[in-house]
Write a protein that holds these residues in place. Structure first.
Motif, PDB file in Angstrom:
ATOM      1  N   LEU A 194       0.831  -1.200   0.000  1.00  0.00           N
ATOM      2  CA  LEU A 194       0.000   0.000   0.000  1.00  0.00           C
ATOM      3  C   LEU A 194       0.868   1.253   0.000  1.00  0.00           C
ATOM      4  O   LEU A 194       1.936   1.290   0.639  1.00  0.00           O
ATOM      5  N   VAL A 195       0.400   2.265  -0.691  1.00  0.00           N
ATOM      6  CA  VAL A 195       1.125   3.539  -0.797  1.00  0.00           C
ATOM      7  C   VAL A 195       0.195   4.672  -0.386  1.00  0.00           C
ATOM      8  O   VAL A 195      -0.969   4.461  -0.072  1.00  0.00           O
ATOM      9  N   GLY A 196       0.739   5.893  -0.423  1.00  0.00           N
ATOM     10  CA  GLY A 196      -0.056   7.061  -0.066  1.00  0.00           C
ATOM     11  C   GLY A 196       0.081   7.386   1.400  1.00  0.00           C
ATOM     12  O   GLY A 196       0.994   6.937   2.090  1.00  0.00           O
ATOM     13  N   SER A 197      -0.849   8.163   1.899  1.00  0.00           N
ATOM     14  CA  SER A 197      -0.790   8.636   3.285  1.00  0.00           C
ATOM     15  C   SER A 197      -1.791   7.889   4.155  1.00  0.00           C
ATOM     16  O   SER A 197      -2.692   7.192   3.661  1.00  0.00           O
ATOM     17  N   VAL A 198      -1.623   8.076   5.463  1.00  0.00           N
ATOM     18  CA  VAL A 198      -2.587   7.535   6.418  1.00  0.00           C
ATOM     19  C   VAL A 198      -3.835   8.428   6.376  1.00  0.00           C
ATOM     20  O   VAL A 198      -3.730   9.650   6.589  1.00  0.00           O
ATOM     21  N   ASN A 245       4.273  -1.448   4.918  1.00  0.00           N
ATOM     22  CA  ASN A 245       3.748  -1.015   3.622  1.00  0.00           C
ATOM     23  C   ASN A 245       4.683   0.062   3.080  1.00  0.00           C
ATOM     24  O   ASN A 245       5.856   0.166   3.487  1.00  0.00           O
ATOM     25  N   TYR A 246       4.183   0.881   2.194  1.00  0.00           N
ATOM     26  CA  TYR A 246       4.975   1.975   1.618  1.00  0.00           C
ATOM     27  C   TYR A 246       4.261   3.308   1.829  1.00  0.00           C
ATOM     28  O   TYR A 246       4.275   4.175   0.968  1.00  0.00           O
ATOM     29  N   LEU A 247       3.625   3.429   2.976  1.00  0.00           N
ATOM     30  CA  LEU A 247       2.916   4.665   3.309  1.00  0.00           C
ATOM     31  C   LEU A 247       3.921   5.784   3.551  1.00  0.00           C
ATOM     32  O   LEU A 247       5.036   5.555   4.044  1.00  0.00           O
ATOM     33  N   SER A 248       3.519   7.007   3.236  1.00  0.00           N
ATOM     34  CA  SER A 248       4.437   8.146   3.342  1.00  0.00           C
ATOM     35  C   SER A 248       3.695   9.357   3.913  1.00  0.00           C
ATOM     36  O   SER A 248       2.466   9.334   4.085  1.00  0.00           O
ATOM     37  N   GLY A 249       4.455  10.406   4.186  1.00  0.00           N
ATOM     38  CA  GLY A 249       3.878  11.641   4.703  1.00  0.00           C
ATOM     39  C   GLY A 249       3.802  11.629   6.211  1.00  0.00           C
ATOM     40  O   GLY A 249       4.164  10.661   6.890  1.00  0.00           O
ATOM     41  N   LYS A 265       7.882   0.428   9.740  1.00  0.00           N
ATOM     42  CA  LYS A 265       8.324  -0.046   8.435  1.00  0.00           C
ATOM     43  C   LYS A 265       7.476   0.563   7.310  1.00  0.00           C
ATOM     44  O   LYS A 265       6.972  -0.141   6.436  1.00  0.00           O
ATOM     45  N   ASN A 266       7.314   1.841   7.360  1.00  0.00           N
ATOM     46  CA  ASN A 266       6.758   2.642   6.274  1.00  0.00           C
ATOM     47  C   ASN A 266       7.758   3.771   6.004  1.00  0.00           C
ATOM     48  O   ASN A 266       8.913   3.728   6.474  1.00  0.00           O
ATOM     49  N   THR A 267       7.386   4.762   5.286  1.00  0.00           N
ATOM     50  CA  THR A 267       8.246   5.925   5.034  1.00  0.00           C
ATOM     51  C   THR A 267       7.591   7.193   5.578  1.00  0.00           C
ATOM     52  O   THR A 267       7.640   8.249   4.943  1.00  0.00           O
ATOM     53  N   LEU A 268       6.953   7.066   6.718  1.00  0.00           N
ATOM     54  CA  LEU A 268       6.296   8.206   7.352  1.00  0.00           C
ATOM     55  C   LEU A 268       7.350   9.171   7.878  1.00  0.00           C
ATOM     56  O   LEU A 268       8.469   8.786   8.228  1.00  0.00           O
ATOM     57  N   TYR A 323       6.305   2.811  20.977  1.00  0.00           N
ATOM     58  CA  TYR A 323       7.604   2.573  20.332  1.00  0.00           C
ATOM     59  C   TYR A 323       7.401   2.051  18.909  1.00  0.00           C
ATOM     60  O   TYR A 323       8.099   2.460  17.988  1.00  0.00           O
ATOM     61  N   MET A 324       6.443   1.172  18.754  1.00  0.00           N
ATOM     62  CA  MET A 324       6.169   0.629  17.423  1.00  0.00           C
ATOM     63  C   MET A 324       5.694   1.732  16.480  1.00  0.00           C
ATOM     64  O   MET A 324       5.912   1.673  15.291  1.00  0.00           O
ATOM     65  N   LEU A 325       5.069   2.729  17.037  1.00  0.00           N
ATOM     66  CA  LEU A 325       4.615   3.849  16.223  1.00  0.00           C
ATOM     67  C   LEU A 325       5.801   4.660  15.701  1.00  0.00           C
ATOM     68  O   LEU A 325       5.786   5.153  14.584  1.00  0.00           O
ATOM     69  N   LEU A 326       6.827   4.792  16.512  1.00  0.00           N
ATOM     70  CA  LEU A 326       7.916   5.692  16.191  1.00  0.00           C
ATOM     71  C   LEU A 326       8.909   5.121  15.163  1.00  0.00           C
ATOM     72  O   LEU A 326       9.593   5.867  14.492  1.00  0.00           O
ATOM     73  N   THR A 327       9.014   3.813  15.090  1.00  0.00           N
ATOM     74  CA  THR A 327      10.048   3.230  14.248  1.00  0.00           C
ATOM     75  C   THR A 327       9.609   3.166  12.799  1.00  0.00           C
ATOM     76  O   THR A 327       8.760   2.344  12.429  1.00  0.00           O
ATOM     77  N   ASN A 328      10.125   3.985  11.948  1.00  0.00           N
ATOM     78  CA  ASN A 328       9.905   3.954  10.524  1.00  0.00           C
ATOM     79  C   ASN A 328      11.265   3.983   9.827  1.00  0.00           C
ATOM     80  O   ASN A 328      12.297   4.208  10.472  1.00  0.00           O
ATOM     81  N   ILE A 329      11.289   3.755   8.560  1.00  0.00           N
ATOM     82  CA  ILE A 329      12.544   3.763   7.827  1.00  0.00           C
ATOM     83  C   ILE A 329      12.467   4.810   6.730  1.00  0.00           C
ATOM     84  O   ILE A 329      11.375   5.238   6.318  1.00  0.00           O
TER      85      ILE A 329
END
Length: 456
Positions: A382-386, A404-408, A427-430, A450-456
């Motif tokens: 999935l892409v795009g924003s939350v 996924n590949y969520l961003s923003g 593991k998104n690009t937020l 903590y799980m909320l904070l970890t993105n790549i």
């Protein structure tokens, strides 16, 4: 000097072939009183017609000039023809046409004036001893042929009792079982017979020929027949029948048997024992794709097909399941986008589409599912924003959009969902920072933070 003509006759018991030279030809004609013409000199000048009944009259015209003879001969011929026609009409006319029928039904009444004002139905003719048939129109409606042109017609008050009783015929015959069942199943699938898939054809033929219950739409509830057909189709199209070993399903107890569908493995019905409410085929070896006919299970509330080998797309017809409150299609191989129609199922409380290969973005319509308590769309493409509309879900307790590949940025509206206990967005690009309003999520655990904070 006018020429005189003489006629010679002789009696004869049989017709003679006449060959006269005076211009007349009577091939075997027998004259009245069995007279036959032997000779008729000088008639070439006076011939007027070939009517057999006019020929003797020429004797009366013998004294006339030829031209006058021809004129008067034609007149006499026409007069005699009219007389004969009038006699024939007078003999046979009483038995012809509507007048005869009216006379027969009226019992011989000779008064024509009575028919104008008479409002009695034709059936009275039967009471007076006539043999006429019962009329379908009351006799108060005069015939146009007997209604004077200067007469104004006012119909009498309509009397239902004056109308004859119509015999109701038998109802149209019902289709035989095979035709009725085939028609019902084709209408349910909305597919013409020539376009049936192999699985649809197999399921249809099983219902018609091999079903031990021998269901008939003329006597059985059609909804039960349709739902039985849907389960048979799901079984035949999703690996229930294999080429050699009888199928790939781990457990198919009861399927294609004389048992009611409510007794088939993984199926739960309402208390009436007819309408299906729940299907659970978890980890059961299902393959291929979901048939769109699944939407015909109109009372379905619970659908669990997780951890199978199902491929293809999630059918858009699933949005027709208005009573659906639980759907779990996780750990399969679904592709394409999440159908937007899924968010029409307004009673949904639980959605798990995780661990598939779904693509596209998350629709903002997810915010219309106000009863939603859990969303799991993780481990897809999935892409795009939350969607900020998630903040409308006041009963939402679990949100899993990780891998996924969520961003923003994380939308601040998400903190309005105060019932949240678990948020997994890793593991998104937020990007961006976490809003201070996260403190309003009092039920949120530190681990999940903590799980909320970890993105790549």
């Amino acid at each position: 000097m006018r020429k005189s003509a003489s006629l010679e006759f002789r009696t004869s018991q049989s017709p003679l072939d006449l060959n006269n030279d005076d211009g007349f030809d009577f091939p075997g004609t027998i004259l009245p009183n069995k007279y036959e013409v032997l000779s008729m000199p000088h008639m070439e000048e006076r011939k007027c017609c070939n009517c057999f009944y006019c020929t003797p009259m020429l004797k009366l015209l013998d004294w006339m000039e030829p031209s006058a003879c021809r004129r008067w001969g034609v007149v006499l011929c026409m007069i005699s023809t009219g007389v004969v026609a009038g006699v024939l009409i007078g003999l046979f006319a009483p038995s012809w046409g509507p007048a005869a029928s009216m006379n027969s039904n009226s019992g011989g009444n000779e008064s024509n004036d009575a028919t104008i004002n008479d409002t009695t139905a034709v059936t009275q003719g039967n009471e007076s001893g006539s043999n006429g048939t019962v009329g379908m129109i009351p006799s108060s409606m005069p015939s146009p042929s007997i209604l004077p042109s200067n007469t104004s017609y006012a119909p009498s008050p309509f009397d239902m009792a004056s109308l004859p009783t119509l015999q109701q015929g038998p109802p149209p015959p019902l289709l035989d079982r095979k035709d009725a069942l085939l028609s019902l199943l084709l209408q349910s699938s909305k597919v013409p017979s020539q376009s049936l898939s192999y699985a649809q054809y197999q399921a249809t033929m099983w219902m018609i020929q091999d079903d031990p219950l021998y269901l008939n739409p003329n006597t059985n509830q059609t909804q039960y027949i349709i739902e039985r057909y849907v389960l048979v189709l799901l079984y035949m199209s999703m690996g229930g029948i294999g080429k050699s070993n009888g199928g790939q399903w781990v457990n198919s107890a009861g399927f294609l048997s004389e048992l009611t569908t409510c007794d088939w493995m993984g199926v739960t019905c309402k208390e009436d024992g007819i309408v299906i409410e729940m299907i659970i085929f978890e980890n059961n070896g299902l393959s291929s794709s979901i048939p769109p006919e699944l939407s015909l299970l109109s009372s379905l509330k619970h659908l669990d097909l997780n951890n199978n080998d199902i491929t293809g797309i999630i059918p858009s017809e699933i949005g027709l399941l208005q009573h659906l409150n639980y759907i779990n299609l996780s750990h399969n191989d679904f592709k394409n986008e999440i159908p937007n129609s899924l968010f029409n199922c307004s009673k949904l409380q639980y959605i798990d589409l995780s661990n598939n290969n779904l693509v596209g973005s998350i629709s903002s319509n997810i915010g219309s599912l106000l009863d939603l308590t859990s969303i799991a769309l993780s481990n897809n493409v999935l892409v795009g924003s939350v969607p900020r509309e998630i903040g409308n879900l006041s009963f939402l307790e679990s949100l899993s959009l990780h891998e996924n590949y969520l961003s923003g940025p994380i939308p601040p509206e998400i903190y309005n969902a105060t019932s949240l206990r678990s948020i997994r967005l890793f593991k998104n690009t937020l990007n961006g920072s976490i809003n201070d309003n996260i403190k309003h999520l009092v039920n949120l655990s530190k681990f999940v933070t903590y799980m909320l904070l970890t993105n790549i």
